[in-house]
Design an enzyme around this catalytic site. Sequence first.
Site, PDB file in Angstrom:
ATOM      1  N   ARG A   1      42.081  34.814  41.066  1.00 55.52           N
ATOM      2  CA  ARG A   1      42.087  36.283  41.081  1.00 55.52           C
ATOM      3  C   ARG A   1      43.223  36.810  40.224  1.00 55.52           C
ATOM      4  NH1 ARG A   1      41.491  38.851  47.016  1.00 55.52           N
ATOM      5  NH2 ARG A   1      43.248  40.057  46.223  1.00 55.52           N
TER       6      ARG A   1
ATOM      7  N   ARG B   1      52.209  43.481  46.524  1.00 54.29           N
ATOM      8  CA  ARG B   1      51.177  43.766  47.523  1.00 54.29           C
ATOM      9  C   ARG B   1      51.740  43.668  48.938  1.00 54.29           C
ATOM     10  NH1 ARG B   1      47.512  39.437  45.521  1.00 54.29           N
ATOM     11  NH2 ARG B   1      46.421  39.574  47.485  1.00 54.29           N
TER      12      ARG B   1
ATOM     13  N   ARG C   1      45.622  30.093  47.146  1.00 50.17           N
ATOM     14  CA  ARG C   1      44.353  30.724  46.811  1.00 50.17           C
ATOM     15  C   ARG C   1      44.272  31.043  45.314  1.00 50.17           C
ATOM     16  NH1 ARG C   1      42.924  36.375  49.573  1.00 50.17           N
ATOM     17  NH2 ARG C   1      44.177  37.220  47.886  1.00 50.17           N
TER      18      ARG C   1
ATOM     19  N   LYS D   1      42.462  37.631  56.646  1.00 51.66           N
ATOM     20  CA  LYS D   1      41.571  38.727  57.041  1.00 51.66           C
ATOM     21  C   LYS D   1      40.146  38.551  56.494  1.00 51.66           C
ATOM     22  CE  LYS D   1      43.618  42.224  55.022  1.00 51.66           C
ATOM     23  NZ  LYS D   1      42.969  42.464  53.794  1.00 51.66           N
TER      24      LYS D   1
ATOM     25  N   ARG E   1      43.893  51.367  54.740  1.00 54.68           N
ATOM     26  CA  ARG E   1      45.168  50.755  54.405  1.00 54.68           C
ATOM     27  C   ARG E   1      46.306  51.769  54.498  1.00 54.68           C
ATOM     28  NH1 ARG E   1      43.329  46.150  51.940  1.00 54.68           N
ATOM     29  NH2 ARG E   1      44.472  45.236  50.282  1.00 54.68           N
TER      30      ARG E   1
HETATM   31  P1  ADP Z   1      44.714  41.513  49.787  1.00 56.93           P
HETATM   32  O1  ADP Z   1      44.587  42.175  51.111  1.00 56.93           O
HETATM   33  O2  ADP Z   1      44.858  40.019  49.914  1.00 56.93           O
HETATM   34  O3  ADP Z   1      45.750  42.116  48.906  1.00 56.93           O
HETATM   35  P2  ADP Z   1      42.160  42.740  48.962  1.00 56.93           P
HETATM   36  O4  ADP Z   1      41.029  42.066  48.275  1.00 56.93           O
HETATM   37  O5  ADP Z   1      41.924  43.298  50.310  1.00 56.93           O
HETATM   38  O6  ADP Z   1      43.334  41.653  48.981  1.00 56.93           O
HETATM   39  O7  ADP Z   1      42.739  43.910  48.042  1.00 56.93           O
HETATM   40  C1  ADP Z   1      43.026  43.715  46.676  1.00 56.93           C
HETATM   41  C2  ADP Z   1      43.486  45.030  46.031  1.00 56.93           C
HETATM   42  O8  ADP Z   1      42.422  46.008  46.099  1.00 56.93           O
HETATM   43  C3  ADP Z   1      44.674  45.723  46.694  1.00 56.93           C
HETATM   44  O9  ADP Z   1      45.916  45.197  46.263  1.00 56.93           O
HETATM   45  C4  ADP Z   1      44.462  47.189  46.229  1.00 56.93           C
HETATM   46  O10 ADP Z   1      44.853  47.357  44.885  1.00 56.93           O
HETATM   47  C5  ADP Z   1      42.952  47.330  46.291  1.00 56.93           C
HETATM   48  N1  ADP Z   1      42.534  47.841  47.625  1.00 56.93           N
HETATM   49  C6  ADP Z   1      41.837  47.147  48.566  1.00 56.93           C
HETATM   50  N2  ADP Z   1      41.637  47.901  49.662  1.00 56.93           N
HETATM   51  C7  ADP Z   1      42.230  49.105  49.424  1.00 56.93           C
HETATM   52  C8  ADP Z   1      42.389  50.315  50.162  1.00 56.93           C
HETATM   53  N3  ADP Z   1      41.901  50.455  51.406  1.00 56.93           N
HETATM   54  N4  ADP Z   1      43.067  51.340  49.584  1.00 56.93           N
HETATM   55  C9  ADP Z   1      43.544  51.247  48.333  1.00 56.93           C
HETATM   56  N5  ADP Z   1      43.451  50.129  47.587  1.00 56.93           N
HETATM   57  C10 ADP Z   1      42.794  49.073  48.101  1.00 56.93           C
END
Ligand code: ADP
Length: 187
Positions: free
Chosen positions: A133, A144, A127, A15, A90
């Site tokens: 990370r 996740r 990754r 994504k 989300r």
């Molecule tokens: P990935 O989709 O690969 O898990 P992201 O960088 O999109 O990685 O998200 C990392 C973390 O940031 C998530 O596991 C969550 O804890 C937080 N996060 C990101 N977007 C949201 C959201 N829309 N609502 C709540 N938490 C979020």
Amino acid sequence: MTHRIILMGAPGSGKGTQAVRLAEHYGIPTISTGKLFREHISARTEMGRLAQQYINDGELVPDEFTVNMVEERLTHPDTAGGYILDGFPRTAAQAQALEECTCSAPITEVVDLVVDADAVVARLLNRAQIEGRSDDTEDVIRRRMEVYRENALPLQDFYRARGLLREVSAMGAVQEITDRILTVLGQ
Ligand code: ADP
């Protein structure tokens, strides 16, 4: 046409990569909630302090904080010509809040990147070695994925009901996937 796009997909679906490419293609900004949270954490802000533990555990940051952060970002003038949301909404509650917010004109398309589960775990572990990370350890990745699965169906239903959902296979080469998305979006 102004594109206000939501990119959905499991962790590891690519994504973030596709969001950057689409943003470049259309000349519009990408708003990535994961990235915004990581910037807050690095800058040691109050929002960063609130979000950190949730992120490290692979849990969602509570809707209230996340929605406020995105709504504030959407008021910046660079979103006037459109934007790509990467990682937001989300949850169905976040989608509802976005729909009701006066901070933006309506979403125009929702692209759902479809991948198989084994492929994404492999991508994420790869990754983890490159980016380091803190939430890319195997246990947190598994959590996740679980959180994603719990929320994905209601979110897909929400946007399918509004005629906005476009499902695109995210298996294959990066450029191929970009081409598929652009085709679905009418270039
Ligand atoms: P990935 O989709 O690969 O898990 P992201 O960088 O999109 O990685 O998200 C990392 C973390 O940031 C998530 O596991 C969550 O804890 C937080 N996060 C990101 N977007 C949201 C959201 N829309 N609502 C709540 N938490 C979020």
